[in-house]
Write a protein that holds these residues in place. Structure first.
Motif, short mmCIF file in Angstrom:
data_model
loop_
_atom_site.label_atom_id
_atom_site.label_comp_id
_atom_site.label_asym_id
_atom_site.label_seq_id
_atom_site.Cartn_x
_atom_site.Cartn_y
_atom_site.Cartn_z
N MET A 1 -14.21 9.38 2.65
CA MET A 1 -13.43 8.39 3.03
C MET A 1 -12.36 7.73 2.01
SD MET A 1 -15.15 6.62 6.04
CE MET A 1 -16.10 7.46 7.39
N ARG A 2 -13.27 7.33 0.93
CA ARG A 2 -12.23 6.96 -0.04
C ARG A 2 -11.13 7.70 -0.69
NH1 ARG A 2 -13.73 3.88 -5.13
NH2 ARG A 2 -12.81 5.11 -6.77
N THR A 3 -11.72 9.10 -0.88
CA THR A 3 -10.57 9.96 -1.23
C THR A 3 -9.36 10.15 -0.02
OG1 THR A 3 -12.22 11.41 -2.02
CG2 THR A 3 -10.21 12.44 -1.89
N LEU A 4 -9.77 9.98 1.43
CA LEU A 4 -8.73 9.99 2.20
C LEU A 4 -7.84 8.72 2.15
CD1 LEU A 4 -10.47 10.97 5.60
CD2 LEU A 4 -8.61 12.42 4.41
N HIS A 5 -8.57 7.79 1.60
CA HIS A 5 -7.71 6.53 1.78
C HIS A 5 -6.63 6.55 0.59
CE1 HIS A 5 -6.82 2.22 2.96
NE2 HIS A 5 -6.59 2.09 1.52
N PHE A 6 -7.30 7.13 -0.59
CA PHE A 6 -6.35 7.11 -1.91
C PHE A 6 -5.35 8.18 -2.05
CE2 PHE A 6 -9.44 4.93 -4.86
CZ PHE A 6 -9.65 3.82 -4.10
N ALA A 7 -5.14 8.89 -0.87
CA ALA A 7 -4.26 9.97 -0.55
C ALA A 7 -4.08 10.87 -2.02
CB ALA A 7 -2.92 9.36 -0.51
N GLY B 1 0.77 -1.03 -0.06
CA GLY B 1 0.17 0.13 -0.09
C GLY B 1 0.64 1.21 0.01
N SER B 2 2.11 1.21 0.94
CA SER B 2 2.71 2.44 0.96
C SER B 2 3.20 2.66 -0.56
CB SER B 2 3.97 2.13 1.97
OG SER B 2 3.27 2.07 3.28
N LEU B 3 3.94 1.53 -1.16
CA LEU B 3 4.48 1.52 -2.39
C LEU B 3 3.49 1.92 -3.28
CD1 LEU B 3 6.84 -1.47 -2.39
CD2 LEU B 3 7.59 0.69 -2.38
N ASP C 1 -1.01 16.92 -3.87
CA ASP C 1 -0.03 16.53 -4.80
C ASP C 1 1.01 15.61 -3.79
OD1 ASP C 1 0.85 18.27 -2.90
OD2 ASP C 1 1.41 19.79 -4.35
N TYR C 2 2.26 15.72 -4.26
CA TYR C 2 3.17 14.77 -3.72
C TYR C 2 3.31 14.81 -2.10
CZ TYR C 2 4.13 12.54 -8.27
OH TYR C 2 4.03 11.70 -9.48
N THR C 3 3.14 15.96 -1.80
CA THR C 3 3.25 16.27 -0.23
C THR C 3 2.26 15.30 0.64
OG1 THR C 3 2.59 18.67 -1.03
CG2 THR C 3 3.42 18.31 1.11
N VAL C 4 1.10 15.15 0.15
CA VAL C 4 0.23 14.37 0.63
C VAL C 4 0.62 12.83 0.67
CG1 VAL C 4 -2.18 13.24 0.65
CG2 VAL C 4 -1.72 15.83 0.36
N LEU D 1 3.70 12.18 2.87
CA LEU D 1 3.12 11.88 4.16
C LEU D 1 2.50 10.44 4.08
CD1 LEU D 1 2.84 13.43 6.83
CD2 LEU D 1 0.47 14.11 5.76
N TYR D 2 1.74 9.98 3.47
CA TYR D 2 1.15 8.52 3.57
C TYR D 2 2.14 7.37 3.43
CZ TYR D 2 -3.83 9.72 3.31
OH TYR D 2 -5.07 10.41 3.61
N PHE D 3 3.24 7.65 2.53
CA PHE D 3 4.35 6.81 2.47
C PHE D 3 4.81 6.59 3.79
CE2 PHE D 3 8.82 5.51 1.39
CZ PHE D 3 8.46 4.50 0.61
N LEU D 4 5.43 7.62 4.21
CA LEU D 4 6.19 7.75 5.70
C LEU D 4 5.43 6.95 6.59
CD1 LEU D 4 7.94 11.13 5.38
CD2 LEU D 4 8.95 8.73 5.05
#
Lengths: 110, 544
Positions: B345-351, B35-37, B355-358, B361-364
Motif C-alpha cells: 500500500m505504501r508503494t502504491l501511495h508513493f507512486a 501531494g500532486s506536486l 517511471d514517469y508514466t506512473v 498518471l498520479y499527478f493528473l
C-alpha cells in the motif's frame, strides 16, 4: 512489438469509454444526432467491454497483475474524463485530432 | 428499507457530505495540491539546484569506483568526527550523478538535527555559490504529509484523510444518477455546471481517490493505530526491528570508545552484499555501543511494477571493534502477510513502482481530485449566493463571507504560494544563513498575503485578481529563471534535460489554464452586467 504499452492501453480505454458513452441514448443523440436502436446499445457495450479487457490484459502482461490493475483503473479514469470533454466540447474534438496526428507522425519518425 | 427511512438516510448523508466536506475541503486542497506536486519531488529539486551541474562538470569523483566511494566515507567520517564526535546519530549519503555532494545529516547528543554538504573531491564544506540551500520538491512532500509540523501534522493530515473517505462514500450515496450522468457535463449553466464538474471529477476518478486516501492512512498505520505495538513490544523500535528482521538498536553504555576507520568496514560491507553502498549510518558515535550500518544502492529501474520492494542489501557492524553483526542480502523480501500488505500500500501511495508514466498518471488524477474538492467548495457558495439558506440565522451572511474568503485563499491563494515558491528559490540570495528555512517561511508568508487580500476584497474581485496573479507568476517564471541563473526552456531542451524542461513547461501550461479561466470569468461577468442592465431597463420602462 509493443514499446509503449501504457499509450496503447490509454488509447484502447479511450475507445472503450467513448463506446460506452455512445451506448447511452442522450449522448448518442448529442454526437450523432440520431436514435439508438436497442441492438446497437448491446453491440456498443460488448465492444467497449472487450476493448477494456484487452487493455487490462495488455497492461498486466507488461506491468504484472497488481500494478497493472492500478494503472488500468487510473488510465480508465483519464480516458473517461477525455470522453466526457470530447462529448461536450466541439473545439476539443478538432484539437485532439490534431494532437493525435502529431503524435502518430512523431512516433513514426522515431 | 422503507421509503421514508430511505429519504431520511439520504438527507442525513447529504448533510454529512455538505458540512463535513466544507470543513475538510480547505485542508484537503492543501494535501491534494502539494501531494500532486510532490509526485515530481525529484524533478522539482533538480530544477531548484542549477549549481549541481557545475560540480558535476568538474569533479573527479566517480560513483562507479569503489576506491572513490571509500574515500568519500573517510571524508564524511573526518568531518563528523570533528563537529560532533559524541552525537546521537551520523548519517551520510554518497554522491551520485544526480547529486554530486556528500550529504551529511547528524543529531547532536540532544537529538537536534543538523546537516551539511561536502565537496566529493576536497571533502570541504560546499560554499554557498555551489550549493543552493533548498528543500526543493521535498517542501511539497512535507506539506503533503505533515504540514511542516512533525507528528502533530501527520495526525492532522490523517484526520482530514479520514474525512475524505467519509466524503467520498457519502457522496456516492447521495448521487442519484451515477451511471446515467456518467458522461454528463453541461457548460455555461451556472450552479448546474459546477455540480456536473464536481460529480464528473469525483465519479470518474473514484477508484484512484479511494485508493490514494486509504493507502495514505495505511502508510502511517503504526502512528495512527499504535495500540497493538504498545501492547506487545517494549518500544516501537523493538517492533520495527522484528518486522524488518534487523538487530534492535543497542542501548547506550555511556563508556567512551572511538569509532574505528569506517572506510575499511565499508569495503567489507560492499563485498558482503556484492553491490555498491549508498548510505551509511553510525548510531551513538563515541559510545562503546556504537553501530555502523551500510545500505546498498537503491536501484529504482529494477523495481518496475513491483509493489513489495526487495531489500537493497545492508550490513551492520560494531563501530568500535569492527565485528560484523548482521547481513541482509539484496533481494530479500519482507516477510509476514500484514507487513507485506502495508508495504504494498505504501508503494502504491508513493507512486514509485514505475517511471514517469506512473508519476504523470498520479499527478493528473491528483489534480482532478483537487478539482473535485475545489468545485465542491465553490458549489457550496454558488448555491447559497443565488438563494441564502439562512442556516445560521442572523450570522448566516458572516459565515458565508468566511467561507468565500477561505475558498479564495485555499484555492487560488495556495496556487500562488506554490508557484511563488519557485520564484523565491531563484530570487533569494544564496549566502543567507538557513536559506532553506527562509524559502519555506516565505512560501507561508505569500500564502498569508493571499488570505489577507481575499479578506479585504469583494469575493469576485479577489478571485479575479488572484487568478491574474497566478497566471503572471507562472508565465513570467521562465524569464526570472533566465535572468537569475541563465537557464531556460531552450537550454534545457538543447541539453536534453527533460526533467527541468518538464517542470518549466508544466508551469507555463498552468499559467495558460489560469488565463483561460480568467477569460471565462470575464465573459460571465459581462453577461451578468448585460442581464442586470436589461432588467434595469425593463424596470425603468415599466415605470415610464
Amino acid at each position: 512489438m509493443m514499446h509503449y504499452p501504457v499509450l496503447t492501453v490509454l488509447l484502447l480505454n479511450v475507445l472503450a469509454m467513448t463506446g460506452l458513452s455512445l451506448a447511452m441514448p442522450k449522448h448518442h443523440q448529442q454526437l450523432l444526432n440520431n436514435g439508438l436502436p436497442s441492438q446497437r446499445i448491446w453491440l456498443l457495450r460488448m465492444l467497449s467491454i472487450t476493448l477494456m479487457l484487452m487493455a487490462l490484459w495488455t497492461i498486466c502482461s507488461s506491468w504484472g497483475v497488481a500494478a497493472g490493475i492500478v494503472l488500468w483503473l487510473g488510465l480508465l479514469s483519464l480516458a473517461a474524463i477525455y470522453s466526457l470533454c470530447v462529448l461536450n466540447h466541439q473545439t476539443l474534438r478538432v484539437i485532439s485530432l490534431m494532437v493525435l496526428c502529431l503524435l502518430i507522425s512523431l512516433l513514426l519518425i522515431i | 428499507m422503507p421509503a421514508t427511512e430511505k429519504y431520511y438516510f439520504r438527507q442525513s448523508m447529504a448533510a454529512l457530505h455538505t458540512w463535513g466536506s466544507l470543513i475538510a475541503g480547505w485542508m484537503l486542497l492543501v494535501i491534494f495540491v502539494t501531494g500532486s506536486l510532490g509526485v515530481f519531488d525529484e524533478p522539482i529539486s533538480h530544477w531548484m539546484q542549477p549549481e549541481r551541474a557545475a560540480i558535476l562538470a568538474t569533479m573527479d569523483y566517480d560513483p562507479g569506483s569503489a576506491a572513490d566511494r571509500q574515500a568519500a566515507v573517510s571524508k564524511a567520517q573526518t568531518y563528523l568526527q570533528e563537529v560532533e564526535p559524541n552525537g546521537h546519530l551520523w548519517f551520510a549519503t554518497l554522491p551520485d550523478l544526480e547529486d554530486p555532494a556528500i550529504k551529511l545529516f547528524w543529531q547532536d547528543a540532544d537529538e537536534n538535527p543538523h546537516q551539511a554538504k561536502l565537496h566529493p573531491d576536497s571533502g570541504k564544506l560546499l560554499p554557498a555559490s555551489l550549493d543552493r540551500d533548498t528543500q526543493g520538491g521535498h517542501h511539497f512532500v512535507h506539506m503533503h504529509f505533515e504540514l511542516h509540523s512533525g507528528t502533530l501534522g501527520i495526525w492532522i493530515v490523517g484526520f482530514f484523510t479520514l474525512l475524505m473517505l467519509v466524503a467520498l462514500i457519502s457522496g456516492v450515496i447521495i448521487h442519484r444518477r451515477i451511471f446515467k450522468d456518467f458522461f454528463t457535463f453541461r457548460s455555461r449553466k451556472g450552479q448546474r455546471s459546477w455540480l456536473d464538474a464536481h460529480n464528473a471529477s469525483g465519479v470518474l476518478t473514484l477508484p484512484f481517490q479511494l485508493m490514494i486516501a486509504f493507502t495514505g492512512l495505511a502508510v502511517f498505520v503504526s502512528i495512527y493505530m499504535p495500540a497493538a505495538i504498545f501492547a506487545h513490544y517494549d518500544s516501537p523500535e523493538a517492533f520495527f526491528a522484528e518486522v524488518f528482521e534487523r538487530p534492535a538498536p543497542r542501548e547506550m553504555t555511556n563508556q567512551p570508545a572511538p569509532v574505528t576507520a569506517l572506510s575499511t568496514l565499508f569495503a567489507q560491507a560492499e563485498q558482503a552484499i556484492d553491490k555498491p553502498g549508498q548510505f551509511i549510518r553510525v548510531e551513538h558515535p563515541g559510545d562503546s555501543s556504537a553501530t555502523f550500518t551500510v545500505f546498498g544502492l537503491f536501484d529504482a529501474e529494477a523495481l518496475k511494477g513491483r509493489l513489495i520492494f526487495p531489500s537493497s542489501g545492508m550490513t551492520e557492524f560494531d563501530a568500535v571493534s569492527g565485528e560484523q553483526r548482521h547481513i541482509e542480502a539484496p533481494g530479500a523480501e519482507p516477510q509476514g502477510a500484514a507487513f507485506r500488505t502495508q508495504r504494498a500500500m505504501r508503494t502504491l501511495h508513493f507512486a514509485n513502482f514505475g517511471d514517469y508514466t506512473v508519476r504523470w498518471l498520479y499527478f493528473l488524477l491528483g489534480i482532478t481530485g483537487a478539482v473535485m474538492i475545489a468545485s465542491g467548495s465553490i458549489l457550496f457558495m454558488v448555491k447559497r449566493r443565488q438563494r441564502a439558506l439562512n442556516e445560521f440565522g442572523n450570522a448566516t451572511q458572516r459565515v458565508y463571507r468566511v467561507v468565500d474568503v477561505l475558498n479564495v485563499a485555499a484555492i487560488s491563494g495556495l496556487l500562488i504560494a506554490c508557484v511563488g515558491y519557485f520564484w523565491i528559490n531563484r530570487l533569494l540570495p544564496l549566502e543567507i544563513a538557513g536559506r532553506a528555512g527562509w524559502e519555506v517561511g516565505l512560501f507561508f508568508a505569500v500564502w498569508a498575503v493571499t488570505l489577507l487580500h481575499s479578506a479585504l476584497r469583494p469575493v469576485m474581485q479577489a478571485w479575479h485578481e488572484q487568478l491574474i496573479g497566478f497566471a503572471v507568476l507562472c508565465l513570467l517564471l521562465p524569464f526570472v529563471n533566465a535572468f537569475t541563473v541563465d537557464e531556460h526552456l531552450f537550454t534545457y531542451l538543447a541539453e536534453r534535460d527533460w526533467r527541468a524542461a518538464g517542470v518549466e513547461l508544466t508551469v507555463i501550461i498552468f499559467g495558460l489554464l489560469a488565463l483561460k479561466t480568467l477569460q471565462k470569468l470575464r465573459r460571465k461577468a459581462v453577461a451578468n452586467d448585460r442581464q442586470a442592465a436589461s432588467v434595469k431597463r425593463e424596470q425603468v420602462g415599466v415605470r415610464g
